[in-house]
Design an enzyme around this catalytic site. Structure first.
Site, PDB file in Angstrom:
ATOM      1  N   ASN A   1       0.803  -1.231   0.000  1.00 17.08           N
ATOM      2  CA  ASN A   1       0.000   0.000   0.000  1.00 17.08           C
ATOM      3  C   ASN A   1       0.831   1.273   0.000  1.00 17.08           C
ATOM      4  O   ASN A   1       0.387   2.288  -0.525  1.00 17.08           O
ATOM      5  CB  ASN A   1      -0.999  -0.005   1.170  1.00 17.08           C
TER       6      ASN A   1
ATOM      7  N   GLU B   1       4.557  -4.754  12.113  1.00 16.07           N
ATOM      8  CA  GLU B   1       3.611  -3.647  11.910  1.00 16.07           C
ATOM      9  C   GLU B   1       2.464  -4.211  11.084  1.00 16.07           C
ATOM     10  O   GLU B   1       2.600  -4.405   9.878  1.00 16.07           O
ATOM     11  CB  GLU B   1       4.291  -2.488  11.151  1.00 16.07           C
TER      12      GLU B   1
ATOM     13  N   CYS C   1      -3.003   1.419   6.833  1.00 17.47           N
ATOM     14  CA  CYS C   1      -3.127   0.556   8.014  1.00 17.47           C
ATOM     15  C   CYS C   1      -3.894   1.260   9.121  1.00 17.47           C
ATOM     16  O   CYS C   1      -4.590   0.622   9.899  1.00 17.47           O
ATOM     17  CB  CYS C   1      -1.750   0.132   8.493  1.00 17.47           C
TER      18      CYS C   1
ATOM     19  N   GLU D   1       8.178   1.665  15.108  1.00 25.31           N
ATOM     20  CA  GLU D   1       8.974   2.343  14.089  1.00 25.31           C
ATOM     21  C   GLU D   1       8.923   3.832  14.371  1.00 25.31           C
ATOM     22  O   GLU D   1       7.993   4.318  15.022  1.00 25.31           O
ATOM     23  CB  GLU D   1       8.409   2.059  12.691  1.00 25.31           C
TER      24      GLU D   1
END
Ligand code: NAD
Length: 492
Positions: free
Chosen positions: A156, A253, A287, A464
């Site tokens: 994505n 993630e 996300c 992150e």
């Protein structure tokens, strides 16, 4: 389109054809047409890439590089990406359906800030002097890199995800093997071409392409010491199992079903804008898309009206057109998955008050879905529980704030959440009670290289960005020095 050709994979500073010669087509989702081909890397290709990364880590210029030099190298990467922003944006638009103008802006701005941020941090990785309670000992810690790290990314936002991972990994002194998604690999390969301008040591960054098998070969390679993965829960679970065999740490993630809590005193126009902007512009393919609205029952009808009014004029179409608001679904299997989720929601009894079907914008023949709004959603329905990762918003009316908080937390996911209220103190109390890695209050969708992101529950673990993101790519060594060397008799 100059980048629409057959690509090799990149390792040791040069391009290589895959040993088995197998290639996969990469599709332009706006026109549903193949436009480039990328290699399917097998175990021997992966081994070559890991060997290059290991050689760069163990000897050669990167191994001896001072931390300040690593920072300069990251700054050169930022410059190279900015100089080539038009080319990279065009590829991300053609290959993944991202907005061309949005990508150009991001690549010359906030997206490349990650390199600058970690460039500045590279020489600030400090250990500590530990007051170990032992006589005549100096005990200190150092943060050291892992070695070769595998960075596996989703389709994505291939460049964004790769930048976040690489910048922190390199700042901490690791070398990298990137594996982009088989559905959108071209931008990561073009990135390697672009980074030729940054004068990187050979083997510092390597790219292998292919699907789950290529990813698995990478994770299982004995010289890979850490895996940073962005993708879905199923992929994350498989990756974590493979990494467990190798005793490699993993950063995961994963996906989300992020709630937007609209409290009884919310500024409804602000909330409606935040909710629409928090899902529809990337066609829900983010996300952290806020895909579940939990609105006080008194505000429900007006909120639905405002969301509809804001969404109705959105122009769906070619993401290279600056007038376009919403682009395509990035690949065909996912397009079909989103349509199945919409049909399921209808079968489950949710009311589709907007969209709910594919659309064919003028001049496009690809995979487009109208922004879709479901009301009369109950918490047990799949559309309220499962990540759709498409332009599908589920609206649930709640009795009060307590029910909103309860439902927000009644999810396997915990990536992000939004709270809309005029009462900041109340918002902070509620933010404390929401199980999510990121909570936005009267805003949605922000990100900054300084601020850590990651999930609770099945949205993953590890962080992150920020200093935490850097620390995740380093490990602690504790050093003991005798200040008055004397050892007792071993067997006295
Ligand atoms: P995916 O899990 O199918 O694939 C992600 C990557 O993992 C790809 O490169 C794929 O080839 C690889 N892969 C898949 N299965 C593997 C296996 N068994 N072994 C090794 N590698 C494997 O995810 P996707 O469909 O590409 O991406 C969409 C998902 O990513 C959504 O769930 C979305 O929420 C999530 N995502 C999360 C974040 C975040 O920061 N939390 C960001 C973007 C996307």
């Amino acid at each position: 389109m100059t980048d629409g050709h057959d690509w090799d994979y990149f390792t040791g500073g040069t391009w290589h054809s895959p040993a088995e010669g197998e290639m996969i087509e990469s599709f332009d989702p706006t026109h549903a047409k193949p436009w480039a081909r990328v290699p399917v890397c097998g175990a021997s290709d992966v081994a070559r890439a890991v060997a290059s990364a290991q050689a760069a880590f163990a000897d050669g210029p990167f191994a001896d590089m001072r931390a300040t030099e690593r920072g300069r190298l990251l700054a050169r990467m930022a410059t190279a990406v900015r100089r080539n922003a038009d080319r990279l944006a065009q590829v991300e638009c053609t290959d993944a359906g991202k907005s061309l103008s949005g990508m150009k802006e991001a690549l010359t701005g906030w997206l490349t800030d990650s390199f600058d941020y970690y460039a500045g941090l590279a020489d600030k990785i400090e250990g500590a002097v530990i007051p170990a309670d032992v006589p005549n000992i100096l005990n200190y810690t150092r943060r050291e890199p892992f070695g070769v790290v595998a960075c596996i990314t989703a389709w994505n936002s291939p460049l964004l995800i790769a930048f976040w991972k690489m910048a922190a990994a390199i700042a901490a002194g690791n070398t990298v093997v990137l594996k982009p998604s088989e559905f959108a690999s071209v931008s990561t390969l073009v990135l390697m071409d672009v980074l030729a301008d940054a004068d990187l040591p050979a083997g510092l960054i390597n790219v292998v392409t292919g699907g789950a098998d290529t990813g698995a070969a990478l994770i299982k390679h004995p010289d890979v010491r850490l895996v940073s993965f962005t993708g879905g829960v199923a992929g994350g679970r498989a990756v974590a199992k493979q990494a467990a065999e190798a005793i490699s740490p993993v950063i995961l993630e994963l996906g989300g079903k992020s709630p937007q809590l609209v409290l009884v005193d919310a500024d409804l126009e602000l909330a409606a804008r935040g909710i629409v902007g928090g899902i529809f512009p990337p066609a829900g393919q983010s996300c952290i898309a806020g895909s579940r609205v939990l609105v006080h029952k008194r505000l429900h009808d007006e909120l639905v009206e405002r969301i509809s009014a804001l969404t109705r004029p959105a122009r769906i179409g070619d993401p290279s057109d600056p007038q376009t608001h919403i682009g395509p679904i990035s690949n065909q299997p996912h397009f079909e998955r989103v349509l199945r989720a919409i049909e399921q929601a209808k079968r489950d009894g949710a009311s589709c008050v907007m969209g709910g079907k594919p659309v064919n914008p003028e001049g496009c023949s690809g995979w487009f879905i109208a922004p879709t709004l479901f009301t009369n959603v109950t918490p047990d329905m799949a559309v309220a529980r499962e990540e759709v990762f498409g332009p599908v918003l589920a609206i649930i009316a709640v009795e009060d704030d307590a029910e909103a908080v309860h439902l927000a937390n009644a999810s396997e996911y915990g990536l992000a959440a939004g709270i809309w209220t005029r009462d900041s103190a109340r918002a902070i109390q509620i933010a404390d009670r929401i199980g999510a890695g990121t909570v936005y209050i009267n805003t949605y969708f922000g990100s900054a290289p300084q601020s850590p992101v990651g999930g609770f529950r099945q949205s993953g673990y590890g962080r992150e960005n920020g200093i935490e993101g850097l620390m995740a790519f380093s490990q602690t060594k504790s050093v003991w020095l005798a200040t008055r060397p004397q050892q007792p008799e071993p067997f006295a």
